[in-house]
Design a protein around this motif. Structure first.
Motif, PDB file in Angstrom:
ATOM      1  N   LYS A   1      -2.696  15.619   4.115  1.00 20.27           N
ATOM      2  CA  LYS A   1      -1.847  15.805   5.304  1.00 20.27           C
ATOM      3  C   LYS A   1      -2.415  15.053   6.505  1.00 20.27           C
ATOM      4  CE  LYS A   1      -0.145  19.401   8.448  1.00 20.27           C
ATOM      5  NZ  LYS A   1      -0.165  20.850   8.777  1.00 20.27           N
ATOM      6  N   GLU A   2      -3.732  15.154   6.716  1.00 21.36           N
ATOM      7  CA  GLU A   2      -4.349  14.538   7.887  1.00 21.36           C
ATOM      8  C   GLU A   2      -4.408  13.015   7.776  1.00 21.36           C
ATOM      9  OE1 GLU A   2      -5.388  15.880  10.773  1.00 21.36           O
ATOM     10  OE2 GLU A   2      -4.497  17.764  10.094  1.00 21.36           O
ATOM     11  N   ILE A   3      -4.749  12.501   6.606  1.00 19.68           N
ATOM     12  CA  ILE A   3      -4.826  11.042   6.427  1.00 19.68           C
ATOM     13  C   ILE A   3      -3.429  10.426   6.484  1.00 19.68           C
ATOM     14  CG2 ILE A   3      -5.430   9.165   4.838  1.00 19.68           C
ATOM     15  CD1 ILE A   3      -7.878  10.434   6.107  1.00 19.68           C
TER      16      ILE A   3
ATOM     17  N   TYR B   1       0.829  -1.199   0.000  1.00 23.84           N
ATOM     18  CA  TYR B   1       0.000   0.000   0.000  1.00 23.84           C
ATOM     19  C   TYR B   1       0.864   1.250   0.000  1.00 23.84           C
ATOM     20  CZ  TYR B   1      -3.968  -2.997   0.927  1.00 23.84           C
ATOM     21  OH  TYR B   1      -4.941  -3.964   0.822  1.00 23.84           O
ATOM     22  N   SER B   2       0.446   2.219  -0.800  1.00 28.46           N
ATOM     23  CA  SER B   2       1.167   3.481  -0.881  1.00 28.46           C
ATOM     24  C   SER B   2       1.199   4.142   0.491  1.00 28.46           C
ATOM     25  CB  SER B   2       0.487   4.417  -1.885  1.00 28.46           C
ATOM     26  OG  SER B   2       1.031   5.709  -1.813  1.00 28.46           O
ATOM     27  N   GLN B   3       2.253   4.877   0.760  1.00 30.70           N
ATOM     28  CA  GLN B   3       2.360   5.561   2.036  1.00 30.70           C
ATOM     29  C   GLN B   3       1.585   6.875   2.038  1.00 30.70           C
ATOM     30  OE1 GLN B   3       3.982   3.811   4.647  1.00 30.70           O
ATOM     31  NE2 GLN B   3       3.615   2.385   2.965  1.00 30.70           N
ATOM     32  N   SER B   4       0.990   7.225   0.898  1.00 30.96           N
ATOM     33  CA  SER B   4       0.265   8.484   0.809  1.00 30.96           C
ATOM     34  C   SER B   4      -1.119   8.283   0.174  1.00 30.96           C
ATOM     35  CB  SER B   4       1.054   9.508  -0.015  1.00 30.96           C
ATOM     36  OG  SER B   4       0.317  10.713  -0.168  1.00 30.96           O
TER      37      SER B   4
ATOM     38  N   ALA C   1      -2.409  10.704  -1.531  1.00 34.17           N
ATOM     39  CA  ALA C   1      -2.440  11.774  -2.532  1.00 34.17           C
ATOM     40  C   ALA C   1      -3.070  11.343  -3.854  1.00 34.17           C
ATOM     41  CB  ALA C   1      -1.017  12.302  -2.772  1.00 34.17           C
ATOM     42  N   ASP C   2      -2.738  10.149  -4.332  1.00 36.04           N
ATOM     43  CA  ASP C   2      -3.287   9.703  -5.619  1.00 36.04           C
ATOM     44  C   ASP C   2      -4.804   9.580  -5.554  1.00 36.04           C
ATOM     45  OD1 ASP C   2      -0.814   9.631  -6.743  1.00 36.04           O
ATOM     46  OD2 ASP C   2      -0.543   7.457  -6.576  1.00 36.04           O
ATOM     47  N   PHE C   3      -5.307   9.037  -4.455  1.00 35.21           N
ATOM     48  CA  PHE C   3      -6.752   8.865  -4.322  1.00 35.21           C
ATOM     49  C   PHE C   3      -7.449  10.216  -4.191  1.00 35.21           C
ATOM     50  CE2 PHE C   3     -10.619   8.030  -1.759  1.00 35.21           C
ATOM     51  CZ  PHE C   3     -11.277   7.209  -2.657  1.00 35.21           C
ATOM     52  N   VAL C   4      -6.870  11.116  -3.418  1.00 32.61           N
ATOM     53  CA  VAL C   4      -7.458  12.446  -3.247  1.00 32.61           C
ATOM     54  C   VAL C   4      -7.442  13.194  -4.580  1.00 32.61           C
ATOM     55  CG1 VAL C   4      -7.204  14.690  -2.105  1.00 32.61           C
ATOM     56  CG2 VAL C   4      -6.917  12.570  -0.791  1.00 32.61           C
ATOM     57  N   ASP C   5      -6.367  13.051  -5.340  1.00 30.08           N
ATOM     58  CA  ASP C   5      -6.307  13.680  -6.671  1.00 30.08           C
ATOM     59  C   ASP C   5      -7.420  13.142  -7.569  1.00 30.08           C
ATOM     60  OD1 ASP C   5      -4.159  15.243  -6.021  1.00 30.08           O
ATOM     61  OD2 ASP C   5      -2.660  13.973  -6.979  1.00 30.08           O
ATOM     62  N   TYR C   6      -7.674  11.847  -7.474  1.00 26.94           N
ATOM     63  CA  TYR C   6      -8.747  11.235  -8.261  1.00 26.94           C
ATOM     64  C   TYR C   6     -10.100  11.869  -7.905  1.00 26.94           C
ATOM     65  CZ  TYR C   6     -12.320   7.787  -9.520  1.00 26.94           C
ATOM     66  OH  TYR C   6     -13.454   7.182 -10.001  1.00 26.94           O
ATOM     67  N   LEU C   7     -10.306  12.117  -6.618  1.00 27.91           N
ATOM     68  CA  LEU C   7     -11.568  12.704  -6.179  1.00 27.91           C
ATOM     69  C   LEU C   7     -11.696  14.178  -6.571  1.00 27.91           C
ATOM     70  CD1 LEU C   7     -12.060  11.147  -2.618  1.00 27.91           C
ATOM     71  CD2 LEU C   7     -12.970  10.370  -4.809  1.00 27.91           C
ATOM     72  N   GLU C   8     -10.606  14.770  -7.006  1.00 24.85           N
ATOM     73  CA  GLU C   8     -10.619  16.171  -7.423  1.00 24.85           C
ATOM     74  C   GLU C   8     -10.940  16.334  -8.905  1.00 24.85           C
ATOM     75  OE1 GLU C   8      -9.270  19.504  -5.401  1.00 24.85           O
ATOM     76  OE2 GLU C   8     -10.961  18.268  -4.783  1.00 24.85           O
ATOM     77  N   LYS C   9     -11.160  15.225  -9.606  1.00 24.61           N
ATOM     78  CA  LYS C   9     -11.278  15.276 -11.072  1.00 24.61           C
ATOM     79  C   LYS C   9     -12.408  16.174 -11.564  1.00 24.61           C
ATOM     80  CE  LYS C   9     -13.957  10.940 -11.300  1.00 24.61           C
ATOM     81  NZ  LYS C   9     -14.107  10.819  -9.831  1.00 24.61           N
ATOM     82  N   GLU C  10     -13.523  16.221 -10.837  1.00 24.59           N
ATOM     83  CA  GLU C  10     -14.644  17.050 -11.283  1.00 24.59           C
ATOM     84  C   GLU C  10     -14.391  18.543 -11.117  1.00 24.59           C
ATOM     85  OE1 GLU C  10     -18.595  16.215 -10.035  1.00 24.59           O
ATOM     86  OE2 GLU C  10     -18.545  14.120 -10.672  1.00 24.59           O
ATOM     87  N   ASN C  11     -13.385  18.892 -10.312  1.00 27.55           N
ATOM     88  CA  ASN C  11     -13.095  20.309 -10.089  1.00 27.55           C
ATOM     89  C   ASN C  11     -12.209  20.916 -11.172  1.00 27.55           C
ATOM     90  OD1 ASN C  11     -14.606  20.678  -7.781  1.00 27.55           O
ATOM     91  ND2 ASN C  11     -12.936  20.123  -6.392  1.00 27.55           N
ATOM     92  N   GLU C  12     -11.665  20.059 -12.040  1.00 30.81           N
ATOM     93  CA  GLU C  12     -10.760  20.555 -13.074  1.00 30.81           C
ATOM     94  C   GLU C  12     -11.476  21.533 -14.001  1.00 30.81           C
ATOM     95  OE1 GLU C  12      -9.076  17.226 -15.097  1.00 30.81           O
ATOM     96  OE2 GLU C  12      -8.100  16.421 -13.305  1.00 30.81           O
ATOM     97  N   GLY C  13     -10.884  22.701 -14.166  1.00 29.34           N
ATOM     98  CA  GLY C  13     -11.426  23.711 -15.075  1.00 29.34           C
ATOM     99  C   GLY C  13     -12.546  24.548 -14.500  1.00 29.34           C
ATOM    100  N   LEU C  14     -12.911  24.322 -13.225  1.00 30.32           N
ATOM    101  CA  LEU C  14     -13.990  25.084 -12.612  1.00 30.32           C
ATOM    102  C   LEU C  14     -13.457  26.287 -11.842  1.00 30.32           C
ATOM    103  CD1 LEU C  14     -16.290  22.272 -11.126  1.00 30.32           C
ATOM    104  CD2 LEU C  14     -16.519  23.435 -13.327  1.00 30.32           C
ATOM    105  N   GLU C  15     -14.287  27.315 -11.750  1.00 26.63           N
ATOM    106  CA  GLU C  15     -13.972  28.453 -10.890  1.00 26.63           C
ATOM    107  C   GLU C  15     -14.070  28.000  -9.434  1.00 26.63           C
ATOM    108  OE1 GLU C  15     -13.013  31.442 -11.831  1.00 26.63           O
ATOM    109  OE2 GLU C  15     -13.246  31.072 -13.997  1.00 26.63           O
ATOM    110  N   GLN C  16     -13.342  28.680  -8.552  1.00 26.57           N
ATOM    111  CA  GLN C  16     -13.317  28.311  -7.138  1.00 26.57           C
ATOM    112  C   GLN C  16     -14.731  28.218  -6.555  1.00 26.57           C
ATOM    113  OE1 GLN C  16     -10.577  27.510  -5.346  1.00 26.57           O
ATOM    114  NE2 GLN C  16     -11.737  27.131  -3.472  1.00 26.57           N
ATOM    115  N   ARG C  17     -15.605  29.149  -6.932  1.00 26.46           N
ATOM    116  CA  ARG C  17     -16.955  29.178  -6.363  1.00 26.46           C
ATOM    117  C   ARG C  17     -17.815  27.986  -6.803  1.00 26.46           C
ATOM    118  NH1 ARG C  17     -16.945  33.024 -10.431  1.00 26.46           N
ATOM    119  NH2 ARG C  17     -18.437  32.657 -12.134  1.00 26.46           N
ATOM    120  N   ASP C  18     -17.418  27.340  -7.889  1.00 23.60           N
ATOM    121  CA  ASP C  18     -18.194  26.217  -8.424  1.00 23.60           C
ATOM    122  C   ASP C  18     -17.652  24.860  -7.977  1.00 23.60           C
ATOM    123  OD1 ASP C  18     -19.902  27.942  -9.850  1.00 23.60           O
ATOM    124  OD2 ASP C  18     -18.442  28.087 -11.484  1.00 23.60           O
TER     125      ASP C  18
END
Length: 343
Positions: A55-57, A14-17, A19-36
């Motif tokens: 950081k926390e996980i 298992y990865s020690q981080s 980060a890869d999973f959290v990045d995956y969960l960020e996929k829908e935010n790509e190209g969106l304005e901060q408010r969206d």
């Protein structure tokens, strides 16, 4: 309601981080304005950044070995019927998440310092997503595959004709392709459903990342435990252990119904889906004993969850059930197995 609990899966060790999973969960935010953007939240906070989640996980993994998961992923997918009951998708789903995480901790047969586990004993972060795409495992993709294969072969033939490798009539092959596109059994907005295509309608769902260790970073809490609620003697003391997955899934349904005043049909219940796999005769008997209006809705729901199109019109609801029974059971087996970590 479909809920899956999956251990972190990133290779042999298992990865020690996270980060890869959290990045995956960020996929829908790509190209969106901060408010969206949809940001992470937990039991008490909103607008938590991806960086803070990582950081926390990652900082909560004391004494975990390389071959032990550092976190678990919980995916909560309300049905279209349940989503229709919500007044405000975003806020209602946040409220529901916070309630079912109480159900989650209550399903552990564990104690910390002699007391039951509470919501404050776990470290989790959640995120709402509003899009879904068709995957290779979806029945629509599987049943459209023979048509996809023929279409691909025809397109390859056209390229070969254009390059002079083979002889043939391009227009004739293009007509064959158009015919196959329309004949594929599963269509959406007039187009053949293909892998990666966005699903129509309200697809809102919840992703939750929960640390394997408790909030104090001293106790390991695994919802993937092979033990249900039980006790074992260790060092002369009776020690509680295990996680009751059935209890969690059933409580999560009741929490939704209570929170949003939802009247759940028999066909939607976790118990019904489980009986369908483990005791189909019991399931079918219960289905046929439902009052007429509930039975009609149950069959409507059954035929709306990705089953193949029935080629002819049956003369009774019993015939509908018999025709879809085998394929529905195969699909239910996959869903139950994934959602319960191998019940």
């Amino acid at each position: 309601m479909y809920i899956t609990i999956t251990a972190q899966k990133l290779g042999g060790n298992y990865s020690q981080s996270s980060a890869d999973f959290v990045d995956y969960l960020e996929k829908e935010n790509e190209g969106l304005e901060q408010r969206d953007m949809e940001l992470f939240f937990n039991q008490y906070g909103n607008e938590i950044s991806a960086e803070e989640v990582v950081k926390e996980i990652d900082g909560n993994t004391t004494k975990l070995k390389k071959k032990e998961p550092k976190f678990y992923s919980i995916t909560v997918s309300p049905s279209k019927y349940e989503l229709k009951r919500l007044q405000n998708n975003r806020e209602d789903l946040k409220t529901y998440t916070r309630e079912i995480m109480k159900d989650y901790v209550a399903s552990f047969n564990r104690e910390i310092n002699g007391r039951p586990i509470t919501i404050d004993d776990i470290k989790y972060y959640a995120k709402i997503e509003h899009q879904r795409t068709f995957k290779g495992t979806d029945i629509q993709i599987k049943e459209n595959q023979p048509f996809a294969t023929k279409i691909l072969q025809l397109k390859n033939d056209i390229r070969k004709i254009e390059s002079g490798t083979i002889e043939g009539n391009i227009k004739h092959k293009e007509k064959e392709i158009a015919k196959l596109e329309k004949q594929a059994p599963h269509q959406q907005s007039g187009k053949r459903i293909v892998q990666g295509m966005a699903k129509d309608g309200n697809q809102s769902h919840i992703h939750i990342i929960v640390s394997r260790k408790d909030a104090s970073n001293s106790v390991s809490l695994s919802p993937g435990s092979k033990h249900k609620a039980s006790e074992v003697e260790m060092h002369g003391k009776n020690v509680k252990r295990g996680f009751d997955r059935d209890k969690f899934f059933e409580k999560a349904e009741k929490t939704f119904d209570k929170t949003f005043g939802y009247k759940r049909n028999f066909a939607e219940t976790y118990k019904a889906r489980k009986d369908f796999v483990k005791n189909p005769n019991l399931y079918f008997a219960a289905l046929m004993k439902l009052p007429a209006n509930e039975k009609a809705l149950a069959f409507k729901m059954i035929t709306k969850i990705g089953l193949p199109i029935i080629p002819s019109i049956p003369v009774s609801q019993a015939q509908i059930a018999l025709r879809v029974f085998k394929r529905l059971r195969r699909g239910a087996e996959v869903a139950i197995k994934s959602s319960s970590i191998g019940i």
